[in-house]
Design an enzyme around this catalytic site. Structure first.
Site, PDB file in Angstrom:
ATOM      1  N   SER A  97      57.036  15.688  38.916  1.00 15.23           N
ATOM      2  CA  SER A  97      56.980  16.323  40.240  1.00 15.23           C
ATOM      3  C   SER A  97      56.714  17.813  40.135  1.00 15.23           C
ATOM      4  CB  SER A  97      58.269  16.118  41.041  1.00 15.23           C
ATOM      5  OG  SER A  97      59.291  15.579  40.311  1.00 15.23           O
TER       6      SER A  97
ATOM      7  N   HIS B  12      51.432  11.204  41.160  1.00 11.43           N
ATOM      8  CA  HIS B  12      52.731  11.560  41.735  1.00 11.43           C
ATOM      9  C   HIS B  12      53.084  10.606  42.873  1.00 11.43           C
ATOM     10  CE1 HIS B  12      55.369  14.921  43.696  1.00 11.43           C
ATOM     11  NE2 HIS B  12      56.083  14.040  43.040  1.00 11.43           N
TER      12      HIS B  12
ATOM     13  N   GLU C 129      49.937  11.413  45.138  1.00 17.47           N
ATOM     14  CA  GLU C 129      49.228  12.682  44.969  1.00 17.47           C
ATOM     15  C   GLU C 129      48.576  12.630  43.575  1.00 17.47           C
ATOM     16  OE1 GLU C 129      52.037  15.934  45.011  1.00 17.47           O
ATOM     17  OE2 GLU C 129      50.665  17.271  46.033  1.00 17.47           O
TER      18      GLU C 129
ATOM     19  N   ASN D 180      55.475  19.464  46.740  1.00 13.18           N
ATOM     20  CA  ASN D 180      56.682  20.270  46.522  1.00 13.18           C
ATOM     21  C   ASN D 180      56.480  21.749  46.797  1.00 13.18           C
ATOM     22  OD1 ASN D 180      58.637  18.325  45.947  1.00 13.18           O
ATOM     23  ND2 ASN D 180      57.733  17.975  43.941  1.00 13.18           N
TER      24      ASN D 180
HETATM   25  P1  NAD Z   1      65.632   9.188  36.341  1.00 13.75           P
HETATM   26  O1  NAD Z   1      66.565  10.134  35.706  1.00 13.75           O
HETATM   27  O2  NAD Z   1      66.131   8.274  37.396  1.00 13.75           O
HETATM   28  O3  NAD Z   1      64.937   8.280  35.200  1.00 13.75           O
HETATM   29  C1  NAD Z   1      64.399   8.798  34.033  1.00 13.75           C
HETATM   30  C2  NAD Z   1      64.417   7.706  32.982  1.00 13.75           C
HETATM   31  O4  NAD Z   1      63.688   8.146  31.830  1.00 13.75           O
HETATM   32  C3  NAD Z   1      65.828   7.346  32.503  1.00 13.75           C
HETATM   33  O5  NAD Z   1      66.035   5.960  32.675  1.00 13.75           O
HETATM   34  C4  NAD Z   1      65.802   7.726  31.026  1.00 13.75           C
HETATM   35  O6  NAD Z   1      66.587   6.860  30.220  1.00 13.75           O
HETATM   36  C5  NAD Z   1      64.332   7.576  30.711  1.00 13.75           C
HETATM   37  N1  NAD Z   1      63.876   8.250  29.501  1.00 13.75           N
HETATM   38  C6  NAD Z   1      64.252   9.453  29.004  1.00 13.75           C
HETATM   39  N2  NAD Z   1      63.595   9.704  27.850  1.00 13.75           N
HETATM   40  C7  NAD Z   1      62.778   8.648  27.630  1.00 13.75           C
HETATM   41  C8  NAD Z   1      61.856   8.312  26.596  1.00 13.75           C
HETATM   42  N3  NAD Z   1      61.641   9.122  25.570  1.00 13.75           N
HETATM   43  N4  NAD Z   1      61.207   7.134  26.671  1.00 13.75           N
HETATM   44  C9  NAD Z   1      61.428   6.292  27.704  1.00 13.75           C
HETATM   45  N5  NAD Z   1      62.291   6.551  28.709  1.00 13.75           N
HETATM   46  C10 NAD Z   1      62.956   7.715  28.666  1.00 13.75           C
HETATM   47  O7  NAD Z   1      64.417  10.081  36.886  1.00 13.75           O
HETATM   48  P2  NAD Z   1      63.439   9.770  38.104  1.00 13.75           P
HETATM   49  O8  NAD Z   1      64.015  10.327  39.351  1.00 13.75           O
HETATM   50  O9  NAD Z   1      63.002   8.342  38.050  1.00 13.75           O
HETATM   51  O10 NAD Z   1      62.202  10.725  37.721  1.00 13.75           O
HETATM   52  C11 NAD Z   1      61.268  10.341  36.753  1.00 13.75           C
HETATM   53  C12 NAD Z   1      60.037  11.234  36.892  1.00 13.75           C
HETATM   54  O11 NAD Z   1      59.508  11.091  38.199  1.00 13.75           O
HETATM   55  C13 NAD Z   1      60.325  12.722  36.710  1.00 13.75           C
HETATM   56  O12 NAD Z   1      59.224  13.320  36.082  1.00 13.75           O
HETATM   57  C14 NAD Z   1      60.480  13.214  38.148  1.00 13.75           C
HETATM   58  O13 NAD Z   1      60.175  14.580  38.283  1.00 13.75           O
HETATM   59  C15 NAD Z   1      59.448  12.367  38.843  1.00 13.75           C
HETATM   60  N6  NAD Z   1      59.644  12.157  40.285  1.00 13.75           N
HETATM   61  C16 NAD Z   1      60.899  11.923  40.799  1.00 13.75           C
HETATM   62  C17 NAD Z   1      61.041  11.693  42.176  1.00 13.75           C
HETATM   63  C18 NAD Z   1      62.389  11.389  42.783  1.00 13.75           C
HETATM   64  O14 NAD Z   1      62.517  11.409  44.029  1.00 13.75           O
HETATM   65  N7  NAD Z   1      63.411  11.059  41.992  1.00 13.75           N
HETATM   66  C19 NAD Z   1      59.908  11.714  43.014  1.00 13.75           C
HETATM   67  C20 NAD Z   1      58.642  11.944  42.457  1.00 13.75           C
HETATM   68  C21 NAD Z   1      58.523  12.167  41.084  1.00 13.75           C
END
Ligand code: NAD
Length: 286
Positions: free
Chosen positions: A120, A142, A154, A192
């Protein structure tokens, strides 16, 4: 352009589990990859719950739901997914973790696979430096939370991303039933860059006593036709995530106006992170 048949989704958290479910529902074979077994178990439980709900609401048949879950493999080793013809990385928002994953990808997947990241706020151009000569295949994809519901993707073009990679990403988004909108690789992209300063300003309005949180949210919902007020949305996103994205905007764009509001910083320090911790701006019962 040939349709994608299979996808590796790296990260089984909030976003990764939603992306894998969306792909499997659209007919793609999916590998859900995570370093944590516990997260994989959670992702599977979430998939079953969502598919059962779709059956109950007659959005799909039991056979379709069973076929969708059967298309998802839950694995901890990226090598198990090497046959995938698409990769979407949705691991934790940490540049070191993401670069390490991208370095691994190059050695696992075939040479025509697109490497998309769901980041993000991290620069696509910077993530692409991890794969050196393959950087033209790195792109931002995204998705929005909750992925099965939100229509937007996005599509972010890094400095090195090729036009073909962008076109293939738009095509994949459409195959998943989403609407792809392009943006260039500047901090926060479009979503964002616009959303987070609004949320930050809502914290200032609260801190300065302009109105109570409920009233700030109500004004934005009724007056601007937002489906959810900015403070409740911040709780949903996670106050720590909002804080970190503001810091990226501040650091990258160098303007004081992006510095996180002291009220937001204080809640994060106190561990009031929003829905996920049970309390943020508002209180939540489990
Ligand atoms: P989250 O913390 O819920 O999940 C992240 C996952 O990645 C965890 O399960 C963790 O165990 C795993 N992980 C960490 N290192 C790893 C590796 N080396 N190999 C495989 N898995 C690994 O996070 P999220 O909210 O799902 O966000 C994930 C991505 O999406 C981020 O880049 C975030 O910025 C982006 N994002 C989040 C949102 C939101 O609303 N939460 C929206 C858009 C984008």
């Amino acid at each position: 352009m040939a349709e994608a048949r299979s996808i590796a989704v790296i990260g089984a958290g909030t976003m990764g589990s939603g992306i894998a479910l969306t792909a499997a529902t659209a007919g793609l074979q999916a590998w859900q990859i995570d370093v944590s077994d516990e997260q994989l178990v959670r992702a599977r439980a979430y998939h079953e719950k969502m598919l059962n709900r779709n059956v109950d609401k007659q959005r799909m048949t039991r056979e379709e739901a069973d076929a969708a879950i059967a298309r998802i493999s839950y694995v901890t080793d990226m090598n198990d997914a090497k046959a995938a013809d698409w990769v979407v990385e949705a691991a934790s928002e940490n540049i070191a973790i993401k670069k390490k994953i991208f370095q691994q990808m190059v050695n696992v997947f075939s040479n025509d696979v697109v490497f998309a990241t769901n980041t993000s706020s991290i620069s696509i151009t910077e993530i692409a430096t991890a794969v050196a000569s393959h950087s033209e295949r790195v792109v931002g994809m995204h998705f929005f939370n909750p992925v099965p519901v939100m229509k937007l993707v996005e599509v972010i073009r890094g400095l090195q991303t090729s036009g073909e990679t962008v076109q293939r990403t738009i095509a994949l988004a459409q195959q998943l039933g989403k609407t792809a909108v392009p943006a260039n690789d500047r901090a926060g992209f479009v979503s964002n860059r616009v959303l987070m300063p609004m949320i930050n300003e809502a914290f200032y309005a609260w801190m300065e006593g302009v109105a109570e949180p409920e009233h700030i949210d109500e004004i934005m919902m009724l007056g601007m036709a937002h489906p959810m007020g900015p403070l409740r949305l911040a709780d949903l996103i996670g106050l720590d995530v909002c804080h970190d994205i503001m810091m990226v905007l501040y650091t990258e764009l160098g303007d004081q106006k992006y510095f996180p509001c002291p009220m937001l910083r204080q809640l994060v320090t106190a561990g009031r992170l929003g829905n996920k911790s049970g309390r943020g701006v508002y209180e939540y019962t489990p």
